[in-house]
Each structure stands twice: as C-alpha cells, then as structure tokens.
Design a protein around this motif. Structure first.
Motif, short mmCIF file in Angstrom:
data_model
loop_
_atom_site.label_atom_id
_atom_site.label_comp_id
_atom_site.label_asym_id
_atom_site.label_seq_id
_atom_site.Cartn_x
_atom_site.Cartn_y
_atom_site.Cartn_z
N ALA A 26 0.83 -1.21 0.00
CA ALA A 26 0.00 0.00 0.00
C ALA A 26 0.86 1.26 0.00
O ALA A 26 1.84 1.37 0.74
CB ALA A 26 -0.91 0.01 1.22
N VAL A 27 0.49 2.19 -0.87
CA VAL A 27 1.12 3.51 -0.91
C VAL A 27 0.04 4.54 -0.60
O VAL A 27 -1.00 4.57 -1.27
CB VAL A 27 1.76 3.80 -2.28
N VAL A 28 0.26 5.36 0.42
CA VAL A 28 -0.75 6.34 0.85
C VAL A 28 -0.44 7.70 0.25
O VAL A 28 0.65 8.24 0.43
CB VAL A 28 -0.79 6.43 2.39
N LEU A 29 -1.42 8.25 -0.46
CA LEU A 29 -1.30 9.60 -1.03
C LEU A 29 -2.66 10.28 -0.93
O LEU A 29 -3.43 10.31 -1.89
CB LEU A 29 -0.84 9.54 -2.49
N PRO A 30 -2.98 10.85 0.24
CA PRO A 30 -4.29 11.50 0.41
C PRO A 30 -4.45 12.69 -0.55
O PRO A 30 -3.53 13.48 -0.74
CB PRO A 30 -4.26 11.99 1.86
N MET A 31 -5.61 12.77 -1.16
CA MET A 31 -5.92 13.88 -2.05
C MET A 31 -6.61 15.04 -1.31
O MET A 31 -6.59 16.17 -1.76
CB MET A 31 -6.86 13.41 -3.18
N MET A 32 -7.25 14.70 -0.17
CA MET A 32 -8.02 15.69 0.58
C MET A 32 -7.68 15.59 2.06
O MET A 32 -7.20 14.56 2.53
CB MET A 32 -9.54 15.47 0.39
N GLN A 33 -7.95 16.69 2.79
CA GLN A 33 -7.79 16.66 4.24
C GLN A 33 -8.96 17.40 4.86
O GLN A 33 -9.51 18.34 4.27
CB GLN A 33 -6.46 17.30 4.66
N ALA A 34 -9.35 16.97 6.05
CA ALA A 34 -10.55 17.52 6.69
C ALA A 34 -10.21 18.71 7.59
O ALA A 34 -9.23 18.67 8.33
CB ALA A 34 -11.24 16.45 7.50
N GLN A 35 -11.04 19.75 7.50
CA GLN A 35 -10.98 20.89 8.41
C GLN A 35 -12.24 20.84 9.27
O GLN A 35 -13.36 20.91 8.75
CB GLN A 35 -10.93 22.19 7.60
N HIS A 36 -12.09 20.68 10.57
CA HIS A 36 -13.22 20.52 11.47
C HIS A 36 -13.71 21.85 12.03
O HIS A 36 -12.91 22.74 12.32
CB HIS A 36 -12.84 19.59 12.63
N PHE A 37 -15.03 21.94 12.21
CA PHE A 37 -15.66 23.15 12.77
C PHE A 37 -16.39 22.79 14.06
O PHE A 37 -17.60 22.62 14.09
CB PHE A 37 -16.63 23.76 11.76
N ALA A 38 -15.63 22.67 15.14
CA ALA A 38 -16.21 22.25 16.42
C ALA A 38 -17.24 23.26 16.92
O ALA A 38 -18.25 22.87 17.53
CB ALA A 38 -15.10 22.06 17.45
N ALA A 39 -17.02 24.54 16.68
CA ALA A 39 -17.96 25.56 17.15
C ALA A 39 -19.33 25.38 16.50
O ALA A 39 -20.36 25.60 17.14
CB ALA A 39 -17.41 26.96 16.86
N ALA A 40 -19.34 24.96 15.23
CA ALA A 40 -20.61 24.73 14.54
C ALA A 40 -21.37 23.58 15.18
O ALA A 40 -22.60 23.59 15.29
CB ALA A 40 -20.36 24.46 13.06
N VAL A 41 -20.64 22.55 15.61
CA VAL A 41 -21.27 21.40 16.26
C VAL A 41 -21.88 21.83 17.59
O VAL A 41 -23.02 21.48 17.91
CB VAL A 41 -20.25 20.27 16.49
N ARG A 42 -21.13 22.59 18.38
CA ARG A 42 -21.66 23.05 19.67
C ARG A 42 -22.91 23.89 19.48
O ARG A 42 -23.91 23.73 20.21
CB ARG A 42 -20.58 23.84 20.42
N ALA A 43 -22.89 24.77 18.48
CA ALA A 43 -24.08 25.59 18.20
C ALA A 43 -25.23 24.73 17.72
O ALA A 43 -26.40 24.97 18.07
CB ALA A 43 -23.74 26.66 17.16
N GLY A 44 -24.93 23.72 16.93
CA GLY A 44 -25.98 22.83 16.42
C GLY A 44 -26.69 22.11 17.54
O GLY A 44 -27.92 21.98 17.54
N PHE A 45 -25.93 21.63 18.52
CA PHE A 45 -26.53 20.88 19.61
C PHE A 45 -27.43 21.75 20.49
O PHE A 45 -28.23 21.21 21.27
CB PHE A 45 -25.46 20.21 20.46
N GLU A 46 -27.31 23.06 20.37
CA GLU A 46 -28.18 23.94 21.14
C GLU A 46 -29.59 24.01 20.55
O GLU A 46 -30.53 24.45 21.21
CB GLU A 46 -27.58 25.34 21.20
#
Length: 236
Positions: A26-46
């Motif tokens: 296996a050769v790993v070559l990611p094409m994409m990477q994730a940017q997380h928005f924790a503040a959006a999750v906290r607001a969503g749960f409200e």
C-alpha cells in the motif's frame, strides 16, 4: 499488488494496514484533508432535536472533538449512513444507532420510519462538499431537519512531480477511490504531472458509479457492488 490509497487521513492508514494484511503493497497519497468546525457542532446541539444524522465517519470524528461535552447526547437516536459510520459512532459511545444501507436516499427512508412530517426533528451533521441525496430525500418526505456543516474537505497540495515519481518504476496495479472530489483531485494531479490514466494505474476501483464518472476516457474502472470498503477491497 501495489495499491494507491487516496482517501484522507487517518482513514488512509487504516486502509493501508488492511491491504498489507491481505498481502498487498500500500502507498498512501491523500488527495483531501478535513478541516473541522467544532464551534458549529456546539451551536448545532443547542437547537431542539429528536435525532442525529451522519453520512460519514468524518462527521463522527468531529463530534468526538467535543470530548465530555458530547456525553449528554450519546443516548439520542443516531442515524448512520452505513456500517462503517455506525461503527465509528458506536466506538464514540452512542447507544441508539439506526443503520442505513449505504446511500443518503436509503438513510432518509430509515429516518422516515422514526420521524414523520410532524413528529420530530433531525440534526444532520454534514461536510462540504457533499451530495444532496440525503437532504433532498428528507425534503421529499417533509421531515423537519437542520443541516450543520461541521467539516470541509480541502485539497492536499501535492507538487506536480509527485505522481510521476511514484510511477517511475511502472503504474500501480490499482487505485482506490472513495469520493468524487478525491477522483477529481487525482485527475487534476495527473494533468499537472503530464500523465494519462493508464500511466498511473492499470485499474481504478471506485466506491460508486458517481466516482467512476469523474475518471478520464481510457481509465479501466470497476465499481464496488455496495458503497462500503469491504466491497471495494473485494475488487482487488
């Protein structure tokens, strides 16, 4: 076989370990990477909600970033698009998980068996970019829902010479493709490196027909029988 894994980290390393256990290189070559928005999750749960929806394991990883603050929500019914996403939710501690059959449209049907037009609301944690199948199917069924965009998949900036260097000794035996955006980025990297599809790999293994559509003419591609990694790896 020598296999190129293009999915984002940390999932790419897990796939690489599976491939190595199967006897592949296996050769790993990611094409994409994730940017997380924790503040959006906290607001969503409200927001008031009766259930949670997730269509990717990446969304579950964003939820995990809340730490102890997630504890009050672990008993809330959670609808997961497929088995892999459901496993991630189980490992995180969710106790009431309803599993779909791998597509957004099918997950909406599962949700409809629990929530009706006037019997509750769904909090959908989603990424960007994404297909609109799940949300469209929810609207068709008049299911009340709120979409919280909790992460964005951004392209990884590989140099134009990256792919030519990897295939200098010959094309890969197979490339694993999990999403349209990953496939688009790989095709762009081929162009930047002056390569055609056959020069990169003998075969392209796609999680869905939608992924295959992005590949250039001349690429030999196969589509998994079901939209999950087990089916994808069975094509090797």
């Amino acid at each position: 076989m020598r296999v190129l894994v293009t999915r984002p980290q940390p999932a790419a390393e897990k796939t690489a370990l599976k491939l190595e256990a199967m006897g592949h290189d296996a050769v790993v070559l990611p094409m994409m990477q994730a940017q997380h928005f924790a503040a959006a999750v906290r607001a969503g749960f409200e927001r008031s909600h009766d259930a949670i929806g997730v269509t990717s394991a990446e969304a579950v990883r964003v939820l995990a970033g809340l730490g102890p603050a997630l504890q009050p929500h672990l008993a809330t019914p959670l609808f997961a698009v497929g088995a892999a996403t459901a496993r991630a939710a189980t490992e995180l501690g969710f106790t009431d998980i309803r599993v779909g059959t791998g597509t957004g449209e099918a997950l909406a049907e599962t949700v409809a068996g629990f929530l009706g037009p006037e019997t509750g609301s769904l909090l959908y944690f989603a990424g960007l970019p994404r297909a609109d199948g799940f949300e469209h199917a929810l609207r068709e069924r008049a299911i009340d829902h709120v979409t919280v965009e909790c992460y964005r998949m951004n392209p990884v900036g590989h140099a134009p010479e990256t792919l030519p260097a990897l295939v200098q000794a010959g094309p890969f035996d197979a490339v694993l493709l999990y999403s349209r955006e990953t496939a688009r980025r790989l095709v762009a990297l081929m162009r930047e490196g002056g390569l055609d599809a056959t020069g990169v790999s003998a075969r392209y293994l796609c999680l869905s027909a939608s992924v295959k559509e992005v590949l250039p003419v001349g690429a030999t591609a196969s589509v998994a029988a079901a939209p999950d990694e087990k089916s994808l790896l069975s094509l090797l």
